[in-house]
Design a protein around this motif. Sequence first.
Motif, PDB file in Angstrom:
ATOM      1  N   PHE A   1      -5.217   0.256  -4.326  1.00 26.28           N
ATOM      2  CA  PHE A   1      -6.278  -0.740  -4.393  1.00 26.28           C
ATOM      3  C   PHE A   1      -6.068  -1.558  -5.664  1.00 26.28           C
ATOM      4  O   PHE A   1      -6.071  -1.001  -6.775  1.00 26.28           O
ATOM      5  CB  PHE A   1      -7.656  -0.063  -4.426  1.00 26.28           C
ATOM      6  N   PHE A   2      -5.858  -2.864  -5.509  1.00 20.43           N
ATOM      7  CA  PHE A   2      -5.607  -3.742  -6.650  1.00 20.43           C
ATOM      8  C   PHE A   2      -6.885  -4.452  -7.063  1.00 20.43           C
ATOM      9  O   PHE A   2      -7.819  -4.618  -6.273  1.00 20.43           O
ATOM     10  CB  PHE A   2      -4.513  -4.756  -6.315  1.00 20.43           C
ATOM     11  N   ASN A   3      -6.898  -4.892  -8.311  1.00 20.30           N
ATOM     12  CA  ASN A   3      -8.098  -5.476  -8.889  1.00 20.30           C
ATOM     13  C   ASN A   3      -8.539  -6.761  -8.191  1.00 20.30           C
ATOM     14  O   ASN A   3      -9.705  -7.138  -8.249  1.00 20.30           O
ATOM     15  CB  ASN A   3      -7.878  -5.735 -10.383  1.00 20.30           C
ATOM     16  N   ASP A   4      -7.576  -7.439  -7.535  1.00 25.95           N
ATOM     17  CA  ASP A   4      -7.933  -8.693  -6.848  1.00 25.95           C
ATOM     18  C   ASP A   4      -8.439  -8.464  -5.430  1.00 25.95           C
ATOM     19  O   ASP A   4      -8.662  -9.408  -4.674  1.00 25.95           O
ATOM     20  CB  ASP A   4      -6.731  -9.647  -6.830  1.00 25.95           C
ATOM     21  N   GLY A   5      -8.602  -7.196  -5.049  1.00 24.85           N
ATOM     22  CA  GLY A   5      -9.097  -6.875  -3.708  1.00 24.85           C
ATOM     23  C   GLY A   5      -8.017  -6.509  -2.715  1.00 24.85           C
ATOM     24  O   GLY A   5      -8.302  -6.077  -1.589  1.00 24.85           O
ATOM     25  N   THR A   6      -6.736  -6.639  -3.109  1.00 28.12           N
ATOM     26  CA  THR A   6      -5.619  -6.270  -2.231  1.00 28.12           C
ATOM     27  C   THR A   6      -5.611  -4.762  -1.978  1.00 28.12           C
ATOM     28  O   THR A   6      -5.791  -3.970  -2.901  1.00 28.12           O
ATOM     29  CB  THR A   6      -4.266  -6.673  -2.859  1.00 28.12           C
ATOM     30  N   LYS A   7      -5.398  -4.384  -0.730  1.00 27.00           N
ATOM     31  CA  LYS A   7      -5.239  -2.976  -0.365  1.00 27.00           C
ATOM     32  C   LYS A   7      -3.858  -2.795   0.266  1.00 27.00           C
ATOM     33  O   LYS A   7      -3.420  -3.630   1.060  1.00 27.00           O
ATOM     34  CB  LYS A   7      -6.331  -2.539   0.618  1.00 27.00           C
ATOM     35  N   PHE A   8      -3.192  -1.716  -0.092  1.00 22.69           N
ATOM     36  CA  PHE A   8      -1.840  -1.481   0.413  1.00 22.69           C
ATOM     37  C   PHE A   8      -1.650  -0.008   0.732  1.00 22.69           C
ATOM     38  O   PHE A   8      -1.954   0.860  -0.085  1.00 22.69           O
ATOM     39  CB  PHE A   8      -0.803  -1.927  -0.624  1.00 22.69           C
ATOM     40  N   THR A   9      -1.164   0.266   1.942  1.00 25.73           N
ATOM     41  CA  THR A   9      -0.856   1.634   2.368  1.00 25.73           C
ATOM     42  C   THR A   9       0.644   1.857   2.282  1.00 25.73           C
ATOM     43  O   THR A   9       1.422   1.144   2.932  1.00 25.73           O
ATOM     44  CB  THR A   9      -1.324   1.881   3.814  1.00 25.73           C
TER      45      THR A   9
ATOM     46  N   ASN B   1       7.042  -3.219   7.051  1.00 23.74           N
ATOM     47  CA  ASN B   1       6.118  -4.166   7.681  1.00 23.74           C
ATOM     48  C   ASN B   1       4.877  -4.381   6.816  1.00 23.74           C
ATOM     49  O   ASN B   1       4.418  -5.515   6.639  1.00 23.74           O
ATOM     50  CB  ASN B   1       5.692  -3.653   9.068  1.00 23.74           C
ATOM     51  N   GLU B   2       4.369  -3.284   6.266  1.00 27.39           N
ATOM     52  CA  GLU B   2       3.163  -3.370   5.437  1.00 27.39           C
ATOM     53  C   GLU B   2       3.430  -4.131   4.142  1.00 27.39           C
ATOM     54  O   GLU B   2       2.660  -5.010   3.746  1.00 27.39           O
ATOM     55  CB  GLU B   2       2.660  -1.958   5.121  1.00 27.39           C
ATOM     56  N   ILE B   3       4.525  -3.806   3.480  1.00 23.49           N
ATOM     57  CA  ILE B   3       4.770  -4.403   2.166  1.00 23.49           C
ATOM     58  C   ILE B   3       5.132  -5.882   2.282  1.00 23.49           C
ATOM     59  O   ILE B   3       4.767  -6.695   1.427  1.00 23.49           O
ATOM     60  CB  ILE B   3       5.866  -3.605   1.400  1.00 23.49           C
ATOM     61  N   THR B   4       5.840  -6.236   3.356  1.00 22.61           N
ATOM     62  CA  THR B   4       6.181  -7.658   3.538  1.00 22.61           C
ATOM     63  C   THR B   4       4.954  -8.469   3.933  1.00 22.61           C
ATOM     64  O   THR B   4       4.804  -9.622   3.533  1.00 22.61           O
ATOM     65  CB  THR B   4       7.288  -7.827   4.589  1.00 22.61           C
ATOM     66  N   GLU B   5       4.056  -7.856   4.707  1.00 22.31           N
ATOM     67  CA  GLU B   5       2.856  -8.567   5.131  1.00 22.31           C
ATOM     68  C   GLU B   5       1.867  -8.739   3.984  1.00 22.31           C
ATOM     69  O   GLU B   5       1.286  -9.810   3.789  1.00 22.31           O
ATOM     70  CB  GLU B   5       2.189  -7.807   6.285  1.00 22.31           C
ATOM     71  N   VAL B   6       1.688  -7.676   3.184  1.00 26.51           N
ATOM     72  CA  VAL B   6       0.700  -7.725   2.110  1.00 26.51           C
ATOM     73  C   VAL B   6       1.175  -8.571   0.937  1.00 26.51           C
ATOM     74  O   VAL B   6       0.420  -9.363   0.371  1.00 26.51           O
ATOM     75  CB  VAL B   6       0.351  -6.291   1.633  1.00 26.51           C
ATOM     76  N   PHE B   7       2.454  -8.423   0.579  1.00 25.34           N
ATOM     77  CA  PHE B   7       2.953  -9.087  -0.628  1.00 25.34           C
ATOM     78  C   PHE B   7       3.834 -10.306  -0.332  1.00 25.34           C
ATOM     79  O   PHE B   7       4.343 -10.935  -1.263  1.00 25.34           O
ATOM     80  CB  PHE B   7       3.724  -8.080  -1.487  1.00 25.34           C
ATOM     81  N   LYS B   8       4.024 -10.604   0.948  1.00 27.35           N
ATOM     82  CA  LYS B   8       4.823 -11.777   1.343  1.00 27.35           C
ATOM     83  C   LYS B   8       6.200 -11.768   0.669  1.00 27.35           C
ATOM     84  O   LYS B   8       6.649 -12.751   0.083  1.00 27.35           O
ATOM     85  CB  LYS B   8       4.090 -13.079   0.984  1.00 27.35           C
TER      86      LYS B   8
ATOM     87  N   HIS C   1      13.161  -7.794 -10.743  1.00 26.00           N
ATOM     88  CA  HIS C   1      13.389  -7.609  -9.302  1.00 26.00           C
ATOM     89  C   HIS C   1      12.264  -8.185  -8.451  1.00 26.00           C
ATOM     90  O   HIS C   1      12.514  -8.709  -7.371  1.00 26.00           O
ATOM     91  CB  HIS C   1      13.568  -6.123  -8.985  1.00 26.00           C
ATOM     92  N   PHE C   2      11.017  -8.063  -8.933  1.00 27.27           N
ATOM     93  CA  PHE C   2       9.866  -8.514  -8.147  1.00 27.27           C
ATOM     94  C   PHE C   2       9.126  -9.634  -8.883  1.00 27.27           C
ATOM     95  O   PHE C   2       8.882  -9.531 -10.086  1.00 27.27           O
ATOM     96  CB  PHE C   2       8.893  -7.355  -7.893  1.00 27.27           C
ATOM     97  N   LYS C   3       8.772 -10.649  -8.151  1.00 26.83           N
ATOM     98  CA  LYS C   3       8.033 -11.765  -8.749  1.00 26.83           C
ATOM     99  C   LYS C   3       6.525 -11.564  -8.661  1.00 26.83           C
ATOM    100  O   LYS C   3       5.779 -12.082  -9.479  1.00 26.83           O
ATOM    101  CB  LYS C   3       8.421 -13.087  -8.056  1.00 26.83           C
ATOM    102  N   ASP C   4       6.072 -10.819  -7.665  1.00 27.92           N
ATOM    103  CA  ASP C   4       4.645 -10.583  -7.492  1.00 27.92           C
ATOM    104  C   ASP C   4       4.170  -9.555  -8.524  1.00 27.92           C
ATOM    105  O   ASP C   4       4.653  -8.410  -8.540  1.00 27.92           O
ATOM    106  CB  ASP C   4       4.372 -10.060  -6.073  1.00 27.92           C
ATOM    107  N   PRO C   5       3.233  -9.913  -9.405  1.00 26.67           N
ATOM    108  CA  PRO C   5       2.783  -8.973 -10.440  1.00 26.67           C
ATOM    109  C   PRO C   5       2.156  -7.702  -9.878  1.00 26.67           C
ATOM    110  O   PRO C   5       2.162  -6.662 -10.537  1.00 26.67           O
ATOM    111  CB  PRO C   5       1.766  -9.784 -11.242  1.00 26.67           C
ATOM    112  N   ARG C   6       1.641  -7.751  -8.658  1.00 24.13           N
ATOM    113  CA  ARG C   6       1.077  -6.542  -8.054  1.00 24.13           C
ATOM    114  C   ARG C   6       2.172  -5.539  -7.723  1.00 24.13           C
ATOM    115  O   ARG C   6       1.996  -4.328  -7.905  1.00 24.13           O
ATOM    116  CB  ARG C   6       0.285  -6.904  -6.794  1.00 24.13           C
ATOM    117  N   LEU C   7       3.328  -6.022  -7.243  1.00 18.37           N
ATOM    118  CA  LEU C   7       4.448  -5.117  -6.966  1.00 18.37           C
ATOM    119  C   LEU C   7       5.032  -4.563  -8.258  1.00 18.37           C
ATOM    120  O   LEU C   7       5.444  -3.402  -8.328  1.00 18.37           O
ATOM    121  CB  LEU C   7       5.535  -5.849  -6.168  1.00 18.37           C
TER     122      LEU C   7
END
Length: 486
Positions: free
Chosen positions: A91-99, A109-116, A179-185
């Motif tokens: 659960f991320f502070n911006d409301g993102t949820k990831f399984t 499928n989940e990680i590509t959909e959630v984090f694009k 490696h990752f540009k998305d700060p959540r990853l």
Amino acid sequence: MSKNAIIIGSGIAGLATAIRLKAKNYDVSVFEANESPGGKLSRLESNGYTFDAGPSLFTLPSLVDELFEISGEKPDENFKYYKKNIHCQYFFNDGTKFTAWDDQDKFINEITEVFKINAKSVLEYLDKSKRKYELTSPLFLERSLHKVNSFLNFNTLKAIASANNLDLFDTLDEVNRHHFKDPRLVQLFNRYATYNGSSPYKTPGIMSMIPHLEFNVGTFYPEGGMYSITDSLYALAKKKGVKFNFNSPVDRIICKNGVVEGIITKNEEHSADLVVSNMDIVPTYRKLMPDQKAPEKTLSQERSSSALIYYWGIRKQFPELDLHNIFFSGNYKKEFTDIFDHKKVPDDPTIYINITSKEDPEHAPEGCENWFVMVNVPPNSGQNWDEMISITKKRIISRLNKFLDADIEKLIETEEMLTPITIESKTSSYMGALYGAGSNDRNAAFLRHPNFSSKIKNLYFCGGSVHPGGGIPLCLQSAKIVSSLV
């Protein structure tokens, strides 16, 4: 005539060492200060709720299986576990949820959909994580780093030749941001620094090998909870003839003319051909061998993080939660600055919740859940813990209320607590540090105390405060290393 071995402490490493030495035909006696085995891997019961009080993540179960195999027993008849289909709910502070699914297709499928993100990028990261682990494990985790012959083999030469690919000179955060540009990853993969009690902004990038154990190998659950690991190994040791002495704190290790001769408990001497300390390395020297010259540089290393743990009986069930759940802070870097630089509980801590009643419903009354709620904190250096505990509880509840849209405080039916002070008093872990010395140094693996004494013959050391480090897999590896050295 068999030789006599004494183990000081019955933590997971002490139990494993006792089993391994018994398999080598030693007469083994274990002396434990507490009334039951397990050390940090213990159990707590309160008002109808059962909690695993310590370590909550189970990886590399083969290391437990091996102890039954070398003892001539069938693992699956004595210790049962299964692979989890979900590693963790994030659960991320911006409301993102990831399984984080165990099934790779579902995970991708989940990680590509959630984090694009491009699937190839994630697979490349996990492949590199695997290669780092396979290159370094034979040297850093499975052998003593303090014996010359550990470096004179093909696997070591192969690891040295690949040093440029091990990210030894970047921090874990730098590796992940590259490696990752998305700060959540970046935050998700930075969290693996906490597996050895370090900061992702200081610990070396080679720690990016840790995700391999979860995403490529898997996370597991022992039937009955984590304490069943202690239960099964204790039963195995007793079956094979290991003698246990509980409520028997050791006062001294007897050393004469550079050779260990035994221990003293309650003014009674117990002779031994070898002694293995599963006690934290600092009190081992300070309390048990005050007359011996201590390795001051080693003992004065920065300690790992500690923890505040609240054991809450929750009068409700939350279907959106799983066995492992992470609620990330909004400012991860400040969280670790608070812990390691300011030596205080973070203002906005990442919250970990472990709920074993998701797997073992009998661990909580019907319709309820047993929450093990943990935040990382600095080791004890004289902070006002009473004040910090009260403030932190309010902050945790406030944040969980927002994440889960609930009034958590009204749902708490029972509460127990573990702090750096009680961690130290119950397990002799110096300053309440969970993993002994910290790993905020690229040379940390070489700076940890070896599994043997170079000055005292037949004296050995196992457990999380010595090589190769803390956590169940590394503690089991330390027992294996000791056995190989004996």
